[in-house]
Write a protein that holds these residues in place. Structure first.
Motif, PDB file in Angstrom:
ATOM      1  N   ARG A 187      90.071   2.658 119.953  1.00  0.00           N
ATOM      2  CA  ARG A 187      89.756   1.526 119.259  1.00  0.00           C
ATOM      3  C   ARG A 187      91.113   0.448 119.387  1.00  0.00           C
ATOM      4  NH1 ARG A 187      86.594   5.234 115.980  1.00  0.00           N
ATOM      5  NH2 ARG A 187      88.299   6.009 115.063  1.00  0.00           N
ATOM      6  N   GLU A 188      92.507   1.352 119.267  1.00  0.00           N
ATOM      7  CA  GLU A 188      93.683   0.549 119.314  1.00  0.00           C
ATOM      8  C   GLU A 188      93.862  -0.047 120.674  1.00  0.00           C
ATOM      9  OE1 GLU A 188      96.316   3.516 118.051  1.00  0.00           O
ATOM     10  OE2 GLU A 188      95.487   3.494 116.030  1.00  0.00           O
ATOM     11  N   TRP A 189      93.138   0.397 121.954  1.00  0.00           N
ATOM     12  CA  TRP A 189      93.513  -0.268 123.059  1.00  0.00           C
ATOM     13  C   TRP A 189      93.213  -1.717 123.116  1.00  0.00           C
ATOM     14  CZ3 TRP A 189      91.677  -3.029 127.114  1.00  0.00           C
ATOM     15  CH2 TRP A 189      92.391  -2.961 128.445  1.00  0.00           C
ATOM     16  N   SER A 190      94.096  -2.277 123.863  1.00  0.00           N
ATOM     17  CA  SER A 190      94.149  -3.697 124.161  1.00  0.00           C
ATOM     18  C   SER A 190      95.158  -4.210 125.167  1.00  0.00           C
ATOM     19  CB  SER A 190      94.334  -4.569 123.051  1.00  0.00           C
ATOM     20  OG  SER A 190      95.585  -4.692 122.666  1.00  0.00           O
ATOM     21  N   PRO A 191      94.714  -5.251 126.111  1.00  0.00           N
ATOM     22  CA  PRO A 191      95.638  -5.525 127.296  1.00  0.00           C
ATOM     23  C   PRO A 191      96.900  -5.763 126.897  1.00  0.00           C
ATOM     24  CG  PRO A 191      93.326  -6.481 127.635  1.00  0.00           C
ATOM     25  CD  PRO A 191      93.367  -5.931 126.208  1.00  0.00           C
ATOM     26  N   GLU A 192      97.048  -6.497 125.312  1.00  0.00           N
ATOM     27  CA  GLU A 192      97.954  -6.791 124.915  1.00  0.00           C
ATOM     28  C   GLU A 192      98.970  -5.725 124.516  1.00  0.00           C
ATOM     29  OE1 GLU A 192      95.514  -9.879 124.803  1.00  0.00           O
ATOM     30  OE2 GLU A 192      95.219  -7.893 123.868  1.00  0.00           O
ATOM     31  N   ASN A 193      98.363  -4.681 124.116  1.00  0.00           N
ATOM     32  CA  ASN A 193      99.139  -3.288 123.649  1.00  0.00           C
ATOM     33  C   ASN A 193      99.553  -2.635 124.846  1.00  0.00           C
ATOM     34  OD1 ASN A 193     100.118  -1.244 121.862  1.00  0.00           O
ATOM     35  ND2 ASN A 193      98.282  -0.142 122.669  1.00  0.00           N
ATOM     36  N   VAL A 194      98.662  -2.782 126.007  1.00  0.00           N
ATOM     37  CA  VAL A 194      99.370  -2.181 127.190  1.00  0.00           C
ATOM     38  C   VAL A 194     100.613  -2.932 127.596  1.00  0.00           C
ATOM     39  CG1 VAL A 194      99.016  -2.102 129.945  1.00  0.00           C
ATOM     40  CG2 VAL A 194      97.006  -1.449 128.111  1.00  0.00           C
ATOM     41  N   ALA A 195     100.797  -4.299 127.689  1.00  0.00           N
ATOM     42  CA  ALA A 195     101.896  -5.224 127.917  1.00  0.00           C
ATOM     43  C   ALA A 195     102.922  -4.611 127.049  1.00  0.00           C
ATOM     44  CB  ALA A 195     101.349  -6.385 127.675  1.00  0.00           C
ATOM     45  N   ILE A 196     102.580  -4.476 125.844  1.00  0.00           N
ATOM     46  CA  ILE A 196     103.747  -3.791 124.947  1.00  0.00           C
ATOM     47  C   ILE A 196     104.405  -2.644 125.487  1.00  0.00           C
ATOM     48  CG2 ILE A 196     104.272  -2.935 122.486  1.00  0.00           C
ATOM     49  CD1 ILE A 196     102.505  -5.226 121.469  1.00  0.00           C
ATOM     50  N   CYS A 197     103.628  -1.868 125.995  1.00  0.00           N
ATOM     51  CA  CYS A 197     103.936  -0.250 126.138  1.00  0.00           C
ATOM     52  C   CYS A 197     104.645  -0.274 127.530  1.00  0.00           C
ATOM     53  CB  CYS A 197     102.458   0.536 126.387  1.00  0.00           C
ATOM     54  SG  CYS A 197     101.826   0.873 124.975  1.00  0.00           S
ATOM     55  N   GLU A 198     104.317  -1.271 128.189  1.00  0.00           N
ATOM     56  CA  GLU A 198     105.227  -1.486 129.780  1.00  0.00           C
ATOM     57  C   GLU A 198     106.587  -1.925 129.568  1.00  0.00           C
ATOM     58  OE1 GLU A 198     102.899  -3.966 132.068  1.00  0.00           O
ATOM     59  OE2 GLU A 198     101.328  -2.583 132.453  1.00  0.00           O
ATOM     60  N   ASN A 199     106.475  -2.885 128.378  1.00  0.00           N
ATOM     61  CA  ASN A 199     108.174  -3.308 128.040  1.00  0.00           C
ATOM     62  C   ASN A 199     108.746  -2.177 127.472  1.00  0.00           C
ATOM     63  OD1 ASN A 199     107.431  -6.065 129.132  1.00  0.00           O
ATOM     64  ND2 ASN A 199     106.775  -6.631 127.333  1.00  0.00           N
ATOM     65  N   ARG A 200     108.160  -1.501 126.494  1.00  0.00           N
ATOM     66  CA  ARG A 200     108.899  -0.575 125.668  1.00  0.00           C
ATOM     67  C   ARG A 200     109.176   0.814 126.984  1.00  0.00           C
ATOM     68  NH1 ARG A 200     104.901   1.809 122.657  1.00  0.00           N
ATOM     69  NH2 ARG A 200     105.267   0.319 121.060  1.00  0.00           N
ATOM     70  N   GLN A 201     108.534   0.881 127.871  1.00  0.00           N
ATOM     71  CA  GLN A 201     108.838   1.910 128.929  1.00  0.00           C
ATOM     72  C   GLN A 201     109.913   1.552 129.727  1.00  0.00           C
ATOM     73  OE1 GLN A 201     104.887   1.917 130.314  1.00  0.00           O
ATOM     74  NE2 GLN A 201     104.125   3.391 128.767  1.00  0.00           N
TER      75      GLN A 201
END
Length: 449
Positions: A193-207
């Motif tokens: 439910r929490e997944w979204s392309p925007e959240n993936v992008a946030i994770c990539e930056n955090r990584q």
């Protein structure tokens, strides 16, 4: 399980091709249940099950039992762990065929699964630092490390910037980076439910930020292990590609049995639930260029100091005299038993960090007597002559619930409360009762099924 997000489904269809139907079907099946045994507390399997092929201390169970009602779990004889993440054990086995590790860092340590794999696999003279930035998760990490019983571990609560003074200190760094959690969709519906392309992008930056802070910590000739619980290249191979572009690291590859079902990628290894008995997991191994520097310079301890002689005498009957442990104290009087070979790294950590819990928490002195810490009851470094109160399963569960236990004739004073030979807490035996020192916040509240 909630419906898969459309953008995720489209990308995975492209990524998997003809395997897409098998992948979606696997997400509708029950997730496998697996545990990782504590090699120092379990010589063999405690339960019926089948081996995890890439970890000789891992086991699949036929069904999920009530771990909360299992005294073996509270004694730290195993850790409930997703099978894919146990692949770290195989990687460490391969690396140690040609390399020795004396210092290791689990950068994103909570809840403790990767750290317990490190403690299982690495020699006891290797000092393992388990770090966690989130305060609530740090408390969980400490509890799980206490159950494992090893003193050659230092828990720290810091962000990557605070670790910067530890540059080039670690022979091995494990960065299990926070990610979008795609590999947990079957197990954790909230992740879907929490997944979204925007959240993936946030994770990539955090990584990328985590990687930037992590690379300097690896010693010359040392190893970085990067992992996630996701499938997309932006959080996996592309992060590794960014590391390799800097020129200081090379990716390492290992021969894997085809029957394991693990999928090699450009730089690492991907676990898919339709090919392996696991959730989604990714791992890559990189070695830093350069020659190991050997021994690092010592740094004086801050905050911690050597315990007074009288305190050492009072604590001596509690600790194994054959273990090479230094007894340290803090200004607040908390005592810790720390392997002497770990003191140089502890000194370096103490120069820049304010929240450190090294080795085995021993307890505090009350007058001339030790009031033992719960963690000490789980330690592998206890004196063999400590008084013991052996409990059967019913008594052990009553103790874990903090229910009254009948007094024991002829026994008095502090006793290690044991279940099948392993400590689960402390009790103080009095003529008419047993005072239960099991921590209230850990008390079992679940009723028997």
């Amino acid at each position: 399980m909630p419906a898969l997000p459309a953008a995720f489904a489209a990308r995975m269809q492209d990524q998997l091709g003809q395997d897409w139907p098998a992948f979606t079907q696997s997400l509708s099946s029950p997730p496998p249940v697996s545990i990782n045994y504590n090699r120092a507390k379990a010589a063999g399997p405690l339960y019926e099950g089948t081996p995890v092929p890439w970890n000789d201390s891992g086991q699949y169970l036929p069904e999920r039992p009530s771990f909360t009602l299992d005294p073996h779990f509270h004694a730290g004889r195993y850790y409930v762990q997703e099978a894919g993440s146990m692949f770290l054990a195989y990687v460490l086995e391969q690396l140690q065929r040609e390399q020795t590790f004396r210092t290791a860092l689990d950068l994103c340590g909570a809840p403790g699964g990767k750290t317990t794999v490190l403690l299982n696999a690495l020699p006891t003279d290797c000092t393992v630092v388990a770090n966690e930035i989130i305060k609530s998760r740090y408390a969980i990490l400490k509890d799980n490390l206490a159950k494992w019983g090893r003193a050659n571990v230092i828990a720290t609560h810091a962000d990557g910037e605070r670790l910067a003074p530890l540059a080039r200190r670690f022979d091995l760094v494990v960065a299990d980076a926070p990610c979008s959690g795609e590999g947990l969709f079957r197990k954790t519906p909230e992740a879907t439910r929490e997944w979204s392309p925007e959240n993936v992008a946030i994770c990539e930056n955090r990584q990328r930020d985590i990687v930037r802070q992590t690379l300097p910590l690896v010693a010359p000739g040392g190893v970085l292990i990067y992992s996630t619980c996701t499938y997309n290249e932006g959080e996996n191979d592309q992060q590794v590609a960014g590391i390799l572009e800097k020129g200081d690291f090379e990716a390492l590859n290992f021969e894997l049995p085809a029957e394991w079902g693990i999928t090699p990628t450009r730089f690492g290894y991907q676990f898919y639930p339709h090919r392996t008995r696991s959730e989604g997991f990714y791992l890559a191994v990189l070695r830093k260029s350069g020659t190991p520097a050997g021994r690092v310079s010592k740094a004086p301890l801050r905050y911690f100091s050597k315990a007074p002689g009288a305190t050492e005498q009072a604590v001596a009957p509690w600790l194994d005299p054959n273990s090479s442990l230094a007894l340290l104290t803090t200004p607040k009087g908390q005592l810790y038993a720390v392997p002497k070979e770990g003191l140089p790294l502890l000194g370096a950590l103490s120069q820049s960090l304010s929240k450190i819990d090294p080795g085995t928490p021993v307890g505090v002195m009350k007058g001339k007597q030790l009031v033992p810490d719960h963690a000490l009851s789980l330690s592998l470094h206890l004196h063999s002559d400590l008084p013991v109160a052996a409990l059967d399963e019913e008594e052990a569960l009553a103790f874990l619930r903090k229910a009254p236990l009948p007094p024991r004739a002829g026994q008095k004073g502090w006793h290690l409360m044991q279940y099948q030979g392993w400590g689960i807490g402390w009790g103080k035996l009095l003529p008419n009762r047993i005072n239960n020192y099991f921590p209230n916040y850990l008390r079992v509240r679940m009723s028997a099924p």
